[in-house]
Structures are given as structure tokens and as C-alpha cells.
Write an enzyme that holds these catalytic residues in place. Structure first.
Site, short mmCIF file in Angstrom:
data_model
loop_
_atom_site.label_atom_id
_atom_site.label_comp_id
_atom_site.label_asym_id
_atom_site.label_seq_id
_atom_site.Cartn_x
_atom_site.Cartn_y
_atom_site.Cartn_z
N THR A 44 -21.43 -22.49 -26.22
CA THR A 44 -22.34 -22.69 -27.37
C THR A 44 -21.60 -21.80 -28.28
OG1 THR A 44 -23.80 -21.20 -26.34
CG2 THR A 44 -24.21 -23.56 -26.06
N HIS A 49 -20.99 -12.94 -24.55
CA HIS A 49 -21.40 -11.61 -24.71
C HIS A 49 -21.76 -10.92 -23.57
CE1 HIS A 49 -25.34 -13.11 -24.08
NE2 HIS A 49 -25.20 -14.32 -24.89
N HIS A 52 -23.33 -12.27 -20.51
CA HIS A 52 -22.76 -13.11 -19.61
C HIS A 52 -21.88 -12.19 -18.61
CE1 HIS A 52 -23.05 -15.75 -22.94
NE2 HIS A 52 -23.48 -16.71 -22.20
N LYS A 86 -35.41 -21.23 -23.25
CA LYS A 86 -35.20 -21.54 -25.01
C LYS A 86 -36.77 -22.28 -25.38
CE LYS A 86 -30.96 -21.07 -25.04
NZ LYS A 86 -30.88 -20.88 -23.56
N GLN A 179 -26.74 -30.65 -14.30
CA GLN A 179 -26.40 -29.56 -13.55
C GLN A 179 -26.27 -29.75 -11.94
OE1 GLN A 179 -27.58 -25.70 -14.86
NE2 GLN A 179 -27.47 -24.65 -12.99
N ASP A 200 -32.87 -17.22 -13.88
CA ASP A 200 -33.50 -18.47 -14.46
C ASP A 200 -33.01 -19.69 -14.15
OD1 ASP A 200 -30.90 -18.01 -15.79
OD2 ASP A 200 -31.85 -18.61 -17.71
N LYS A 235 -33.96 -6.90 -22.92
CA LYS A 235 -32.77 -7.60 -22.30
C LYS A 235 -31.53 -7.06 -22.65
CE LYS A 235 -31.69 -12.38 -21.78
NZ LYS A 235 -32.16 -13.90 -22.25
N LYS A 238 -28.98 -7.03 -26.09
CA LYS A 238 -29.59 -7.48 -27.13
C LYS A 238 -29.63 -6.15 -27.97
CE LYS A 238 -30.29 -11.71 -26.67
NZ LYS A 238 -29.70 -12.62 -27.26
#
Length: 402
Positions: A44, A49, A52, A86, A179, A200, A235, A238
Site C-alpha cells: 500500500t 515501516h 512491520h 481499518k 488470503q 489481528d 502502538k 506511531k
């Protein structure tokens, strides 16, 4: 349980394991043969970042234990969008944008994994290779019949969106099926027996395990990692300035080094285990440091993390810049730089360097006496910035140049 395989022992002692499907059977499999495992990454953005990194390190640990990693790029699933976590639909990207992002992302993995043709060498695949070739009706008949709407509605990625009365498109609703199909396809193509991912992704991973068992009768497994948060509950990765990117074109090595150097005391040992290759004995020693001495552990974390991603020279340069700036009181050469030209306002300089998110925040920091230019406290928010070292608090420093 006490693991016997080097793989699960390594993952367990370093803090990566949250959930495992049939841990005993996976442990036995990893003890007797080379396990091929994958983690999926949607494309995406042109870079990954810090958020990951846990999944990247899962693949690194897998390879360190003698097993084979697959980096699965979501060239196909990125066209759909993962609804997990999301609140709204993902912006759709063109095929060309997605492929350009994948090309940029590959450079990151080459820092952490050894690619090649050997039994434990990593490979990178793109699920667009098979997903874009699927015929809709045959796919519904062969794969879709194994999924019930009743169960799909119970997954958090769907349930949370519906509870908040936020739109969930039919396109996104298909993501979990695609997936799951990835796992089946990788089992057939590459003998893949294990999917790994964040907590998640548990529901998506279980879907793939059940689909592979039902369609081919193959036993496959899943491992998830805990959600990585900092000691204050935030998180991981961030910051006020946004994502901590892994590509130096998006974030300079010095800023990456500073991110790790600013780790909270309570997180240092955990992050050393997760994000460095330092031996556990050395991590235990560093974890025993107290008071100001804990800074040695933070510098060790920053150096190891930066060297792995950007190289030893970048880590040494970042440490030297920090030493000159914070210890010697100078202005290290790797600090963020802003050209002030004929002069810009001090508020604009603070926001342009990313020290403040807005002019309002910059004004508040000036009122608090937290802003310095050339080591002199700035009291006037209307002042014009001149060349020199601009500082916000003790940790944020930048160079203003003519």
C-alpha cells in the site's frame, strides 16, 4: 509448553509467540524437517515501516533456525484491501503503483534475509500471479463454498466495521477468502506449511488452514505475534511525526537511530530481543543497568537496529552526531536540515522540521520555554529564524541553513 525445535524455542525466548495452532504438531514438524513458512505484506506504500518489523523478524528468525522463508507480496490482495483494523475502505491503487511499491519494499527485505536457491534461502512471491488469473465462477464453486457468511460475520475485521455502522464493501469482504486461498496456493506451489502474522490476522490464518485441509487434506499451521505496544500503551512505531519508515528515502538513518534511542526504559529489553540479534546473555546484562546507565542499553539498541537496516557506517555516524549534539553541545552533521533562505518564521521552521504538528503547537512550546535557537531560549513566536541550531526540548535538534 516446553518446545523442542530450535525454531519455536527461538521464537518463544525472544517474545514473538502469541498464538499457535497445534503447537505440539508444529514443534514436531520443525524438529524433523525444514519448514517453509510465509508472511504476507500488502503493497500500500513505497516503503514498510517499523510496525512491520516484527513480521520481518519472524522471517529472519525462521531463517536463522534453518528454515525457509517466503515473503509474499500482496500484489493481488492490495487491489482488494484488508479490512482488519481499518475504519474505512482502503484507497485503491493502480497495478503500476502497486508494482512500483513492491520494487521499493524488496530493498528492505534484502537487509534482513538471504535470498537464493538454497534449502533455507528466502524467496519473494507475488499473489497477483495467481489471484488475477482466477475465474470468478469456478473460484466461487471450488473455494467460496467452504466459507459461510455466518462465520465470516463473526470475525473482528467485519464485526467492528458493522458495529460502528461504517461501510464494508463487498470487495473488502472477499479479502479473507483470497488470503485463505494464498495459503492453499503456497502449500501447492512451494510446500509451505506455516503462515505467520500479527494477532489481528488470526482469523484469516485459521481460514487458510481449514481451507487447505478441506481441499487438499494437507496439515498446515499458524503462528501469530502479540500486538507490540510501548510501555505507555501506544502502538509500536506511531509518533507525532507519523510512521517510522524503513526506507532512507522516507526517513533518514539519523532519525531512525533517534527513534530507537528514545525508547522508554521499560521497553528496552523487550525491543532488544525482538529487533536485534544481540545474544540473550548480553541483553540480560544490559537489562540490569539502572539509572543513567540504562542509556548504554538504549544506544546499543539504536546502533544494532540502525546497522541492520542502514549499515554499520550509518549507525556510527548517527551515534557520533548524537554525541556531538547532546554531550559536546555541538551541531552534528547528520541533524535534519532546513534552508531558511531570506528568512522564515520560527513557527514555520518548527513545523517544517517536523518538531511540531501545527503552528498552534509550536506557539505553546515557545510559551513553555522549550524552544531554543543557538542555545538561546526563543520567547517571541513572531521572530524570523536565522541560520543556526534549532532545538525543541532536549531531544529534537535541527540545523537552519542560509
Amino acid at each position: 509448553m516446553t518446545f523442542q525445535s530450535s525454531l519455536l524455542k527461538l521464537l518463544d525466548e525472544r517474545g514473538y509467540i502469541h498464538q499457535v495452532t497445534d503447537a505440539a504438531a508444529l514443534d514436531a514438524l520443525a524438529s524433523r524437517e525444514t519448514v517453509t513458512a510465509y508472511v504476507g505484506f500488502d503493497a500500500t506504500a513505497p516503503s514498510l515501516h517499523v510496525g512491520h518489523l516484527v513480521q520481518i523478524f519472524l522471517l529472519r528468525r525462521l531463517q536463522q533456525a534453518g528454515h525457509k522463508p517466503i515473503v509474499l507480496m500482496g500484489g493481488g490482495t492490495t487491489k482488494v484491501g484488508d479490512p482488519s483494523g481499518k475504519d474505512e475502505s482502503r484507497q485503491l491503487l493502480s497495478h503500476e503503483q502497486i508494482q512500483a511499491n513492491i520494487a521499493g519494499i524488496r530493498k528492505v527485505f534484502e537487509r534482513f534475509l538471504t535470498f537464493g536457491n538454497g534449502p533455507s534461502d528466502a524467496i519473494m512471491l507475488d499473489n497477483d500471479e495467481w489471484l488475477s488469473k482466477l475465474e470468478y465462477v469456478p473460484f466461487l464453486r471450488d473455494v467460496g463454498r467452504h466459507f459461510t457468511i455466518n462465520r465470516m460475520l463473526t470475525f473482528d475485521s467485519v464485526k467492528l466495521r458493522l458495529e460502528r455502522e461504517q461501510p464494508l464493501t463487498f470487495l473488502e469482504f472477499n479479502y479473507m477468502i483470497l488470503q485463505a486461498y494464498d495459503f492453499l496456493e503456497l502449500s501447492r506451489r512451494a510446500g509451505c506449511r506455516l503462515q505467520m502474522g500479527g494477532s489481528d490476522q488470526w482469523g484469516n490464518i485459521v481460514n487458510g488452514i481449514e481451507l487447505t485441509r478441506r481441499v487438499d487434506g494437507t496439515e498446515v499451521f499458524g503462528v501469530t505475534t502479540p500486538l507490540i505496544t510501548t510501555a505507555d500503551g501506544a502502538k509500536m512505531g506511531k509518533t507525532a511525526k507519523g510512521a517510522v519508515w524503513l526506507d532512507e528515502g522516507h526517513l533518514r538513518p539519523y532519525d531512525y537511530w533517534q527513534f530507537w534511542r528514545n525508547t522508554q526504559d521499560a521497553d528496552v529489553v523487550r525491543f532488544l530481543k525482538l529487533f536485534t540479534d544481540l545474544p540473550l546473555e548480553e541483553i540480560e546484562r544490559l537489562g540490569g543497568l539502572e539509572g543513567q546507565a540504562i542509556n548504554e542499553a538504549k544506544i546499543a539498541l539504536a546502533n544494532a537496529a540502525t546497522a541492520m537496516l542502514h549499515g554499520d557506517d550509518a549507525a556510527r555516524a548517527a551515534e557520533e552526531t548524537a554525541r556531538e549534539t547532546f554531550v559536546a553541545g555541538g551541531a552534528g552533521g547528520n541533524l535534519p536540515t532546513l534552508s531558511v533562505g531570506d528568512g522564515i518564521g520560527i513557527l514555520s521552521a518548527l513545523t517544517a522540521l517536523g518538531f511540531c504538528a501545527s503552528n498552534g503547537e509550536a506557539k505553546r512550546k515557545i510559551a513553555e520555554g522549550a524552544v531554543r535557537l543557538n542555545d538561546e531560549v526563543v520567547s517571541d513566536p513572531a521572530m524570523i529564524a536565522e541560520p543556526g541550531k534549532l532545538s525543541l526540548g532536549k531531544k529534537k535538534h535541527g540545523l537552519l541553513v542560509a
